[in-house]
Design a protein around this motif. Structure first.
Motif, PDB file in Angstrom:
ATOM      1  N   ARG A 282      -8.413   6.661   4.479  1.00  0.00           N
ATOM      2  CA  ARG A 282      -7.350   6.222   5.385  1.00  0.00           C
ATOM      3  C   ARG A 282      -6.492   7.407   5.853  1.00  0.00           C
ATOM      4  O   ARG A 282      -6.136   7.486   7.030  1.00  0.00           O
ATOM      5  N   ASP A 286      -6.046   8.859   9.780  1.00  0.00           N
ATOM      6  CA  ASP A 286      -4.714   8.823  10.391  1.00  0.00           C
ATOM      7  C   ASP A 286      -4.114  10.207  10.623  1.00  0.00           C
ATOM      8  O   ASP A 286      -3.369  10.397  11.591  1.00  0.00           O
ATOM      9  N   ASN A 328       3.549   8.126   4.095  1.00  0.00           N
ATOM     10  CA  ASN A 328       4.231   7.084   3.335  1.00  0.00           C
ATOM     11  C   ASN A 328       3.854   5.694   3.834  1.00  0.00           C
ATOM     12  O   ASN A 328       3.696   4.755   3.043  1.00  0.00           O
ATOM     13  N   ASP A 329       3.679   5.555   5.152  1.00  0.00           N
ATOM     14  CA  ASP A 329       3.273   4.257   5.707  1.00  0.00           C
ATOM     15  C   ASP A 329       1.913   3.827   5.166  1.00  0.00           C
ATOM     16  O   ASP A 329       1.705   2.650   4.819  1.00  0.00           O
ATOM     17  N   VAL A 330       0.981   4.772   5.101  1.00  0.00           N
ATOM     18  CA  VAL A 330      -0.350   4.468   4.580  1.00  0.00           C
ATOM     19  C   VAL A 330      -0.253   4.006   3.129  1.00  0.00           C
ATOM     20  O   VAL A 330      -0.841   2.983   2.739  1.00  0.00           O
ATOM     21  N   GLN A 332       2.324   2.787   1.490  1.00  0.00           N
ATOM     22  CA  GLN A 332       3.045   1.520   1.345  1.00  0.00           C
ATOM     23  C   GLN A 332       2.199   0.335   1.776  1.00  0.00           C
ATOM     24  O   GLN A 332       2.270  -0.745   1.181  1.00  0.00           O
ATOM     25  N   ARG A 333       1.384   0.525   2.818  1.00  0.00           N
ATOM     26  CA  ARG A 333       0.499  -0.572   3.246  1.00  0.00           C
ATOM     27  C   ARG A 333      -0.521  -0.896   2.159  1.00  0.00           C
ATOM     28  O   ARG A 333      -0.815  -2.068   1.916  1.00  0.00           O
ATOM     29  N   VAL A 334      -1.064   0.125   1.535  1.00  0.00           N
ATOM     30  CA  VAL A 334      -2.039  -0.110   0.465  1.00  0.00           C
ATOM     31  C   VAL A 334      -1.364  -0.786  -0.721  1.00  0.00           C
ATOM     32  O   VAL A 334      -1.924  -1.708  -1.341  1.00  0.00           O
ATOM     33  N   SER A 336       1.155  -2.781  -0.679  1.00  0.00           N
ATOM     34  CA  SER A 336       1.522  -4.172  -0.377  1.00  0.00           C
ATOM     35  C   SER A 336       0.310  -5.048  -0.069  1.00  0.00           C
ATOM     36  O   SER A 336       0.279  -6.233  -0.429  1.00  0.00           O
ATOM     37  N   ASP A 337      -0.703  -4.468   0.586  1.00  0.00           N
ATOM     38  CA  ASP A 337      -1.828  -5.285   1.061  1.00  0.00           C
ATOM     39  C   ASP A 337      -3.123  -5.078   0.277  1.00  0.00           C
ATOM     40  O   ASP A 337      -4.080  -5.845   0.447  1.00  0.00           O
ATOM     41  N   GLN A 402      -0.043  -1.126  -6.828  1.00  0.00           N
ATOM     42  CA  GLN A 402       1.324  -1.618  -7.018  1.00  0.00           C
ATOM     43  C   GLN A 402       2.057  -0.855  -8.113  1.00  0.00           C
ATOM     44  O   GLN A 402       3.262  -0.642  -8.030  1.00  0.00           O
ATOM     45  N   ASN A 406       4.103   2.582  -5.439  1.00  0.00           N
ATOM     46  CA  ASN A 406       5.448   2.130  -5.090  1.00  0.00           C
ATOM     47  C   ASN A 406       6.550   2.951  -5.756  1.00  0.00           C
ATOM     48  O   ASN A 406       7.719   2.732  -5.501  1.00  0.00           O
TER      49      ASN A 406
END
Length: 425
Positions: A282, A286, A328-330, A332-334, A336-337, A402, A406
């Protein structure tokens, strides 16, 4: 983890406490052997900082039976690959040779672990170590990794520099080295590991005969403890490194990760491949494929009783703030999702194939065997390792994400310009 002892794994404990273990494959065309010593940077005091690595160099500088020239000549004569390395938790001396040279190589490596520690050789090698420190200080990534370890763990224990500092090496005394050697290089603190086409009974008999005197090494007394209210000389815990000539900026972060004992370690390794592998991950798509950064990755590092999760970002200084936000977006998405089953299946297949190909060489199996036996007293066979990876589920990866993605982490930036303002995340 409960596990059966693989049929090809044999182990023994000698009368002096030295542990011997071998992963045997008589079909192989080579044999690898190595001594794994529980002597690393985290075992040192301030006056010993860098001593484990310094001592590794001195093992090649002669014994009562061999001069330094003899040691290096015999290593060349026996062919194969021979070397040594030092980490935070261990020092390793190893070689891969043809099976017919097993006895000669074991004789040589065992003899090397009784060095003369000559004062003149010590003085000469000190300059070599100082040059090595200076060389790495010119490389921004190395300084950033050293600094983030120091900031995260403190300048002692796991945060102590493997090479030591210029001050600690310049002030080192050969008597300090001799005392450290006698304290750490004791038979019950060492594992002799072997893999490949190995004569195990011969290995045990030879080691029993040659290492008997190791238990007679005197135990030093009056070990000075460090003052925790002070910092070792030469240590700077500022989280920014100014590197005047650096063409790019380097960002390293360190957070908690799974230890060598954690059940999440396999899920975490696969998760880091999905997110930060150098091709097809990922972060690759990106940040690397788009030309925003030269390096954007993360990986776990496992220690005996704890673990670390590193992230590493290299890009132009002006792009650093935006790239940090993207990274950080990558993450955080992992967190959470989670990840897709297709992603997990792909990385499991890639990892399993890599393990199988690496296992074809005894020298590759040696390091996992020796390190695990030294630190944990166990070892997974290839089949058990493959089963561990294949047993990783979406749920386990989600738990690892998680737990570790995080969290807050320690950040260090090395750059020729003023560091960017902190980016939330």
């Amino acid at each position: 983890m409960n596990q059966s002892i693989p049929q090809n794994l044999r182990s023994a404990t000698l009368s002096n406490g030295l542990r011997v273990v071998a992963d045997i494959d008589q079909r192989g065309y080579s044999a690898a052997v190595g001594y794994f010593v529980r002597a690393g940077a985290r075992d040192e005091t301030d006056i010993e900082s860098g001593l484990s690595h310094f001592l590794e160099h001195m093992m090649f500088k002669g014994t009562a039976r061999r001069s330094a020239a003899d040691v290096n000549r015999e290593l060349d004569e026996l062919g194969g690959q021979s070397n040594a390395y030092t980490s935070e938790e261990q020092t390793v001396y190893y070689s891969a040779v043809l099976p017919k040279y097993q006895d000669r190589m074991v004789d040589l490596l065992t003899d090397m672990l009784s060095p003369t520690l000559d004062e003149d050789e010590f003085a000469t090698e000190r300059n070599v170590i100082l040059e090595e420190i200076a060389k790495y200080e010119d490389q921004p990534p190395f300084g950033a990794f050293e600094r983030v370890m120091e900031c995260a763990y403190g300048p002692r224990g796991l945060g102590r520099r493997v090479l030591g500092t210029t001050h600690s090496i310049e002030s080192m005394r050969v008597e300090t080295m001799r005392a450290y050697f006698n304290r750490r290089y004791r038979p019950d603190n060492i594992v002799l590991a072997a893999s490949g086409n190995v004569d195990f009974d011969g290995l045990v008999a030879q080691a029993e005969k040659m290492t008997t005197h190791w238990q007679d090494r005197p135990l030093p007394s009056n070990l000075l403890s460090d003052d925790p209210s002070t910092s070792p000389e030469g240590i700077d815990l500022t989280p920014q490194l100014r590197v005047p000539d650096a063409a790019q900026s380097y960002r390293v972060t360190l957070g908690d990760g799974p230890s060598m004992q954690s059940e999440l370690r396999y899920a975490m390794r696969l998760l880091c491949s999905i997110v930060g592998d150098d091709g097809g991950s990922r972060l690759f798509w990106d940040l690397i494929d788009t030309g925003r950064a030269e390096v954007a990755t993360l990986w776990p590092q496992e220690f005996t009783d704890t673990g670390a999760l590193f992230t590493y970002l290299v890009c132009a200084a002006d792009d650093m703030p935006s790239n940090i936000r993207l990274m950080n977006d990558v993450l955080q998405r992992v967190a959470s999702d989670g990840v897709d089953q297709a992603e997990l299946d792909q990385v499991i297949n890639k990892t399993v194939a890599g393990c199988i190909m690496q296992s074809e060489r005894p020298s590759n199996r040696l390091f996992g065997l020796g390190s695990r036996w030294l630190c944990c007293g166990d070892y997974l066979s290839l089949d058990e390792l493959l089963d561990a990876y294949r047993g990783v589920t979406i749920e386990k990866v989600a738990k690892a994400a998680q737990t570790y993605l995080n969290q807050s982490s320690t950040e260090v930036i090395a750059s020729s310009v003023e560091p960017p303002s902190p980016v939330a995340g």
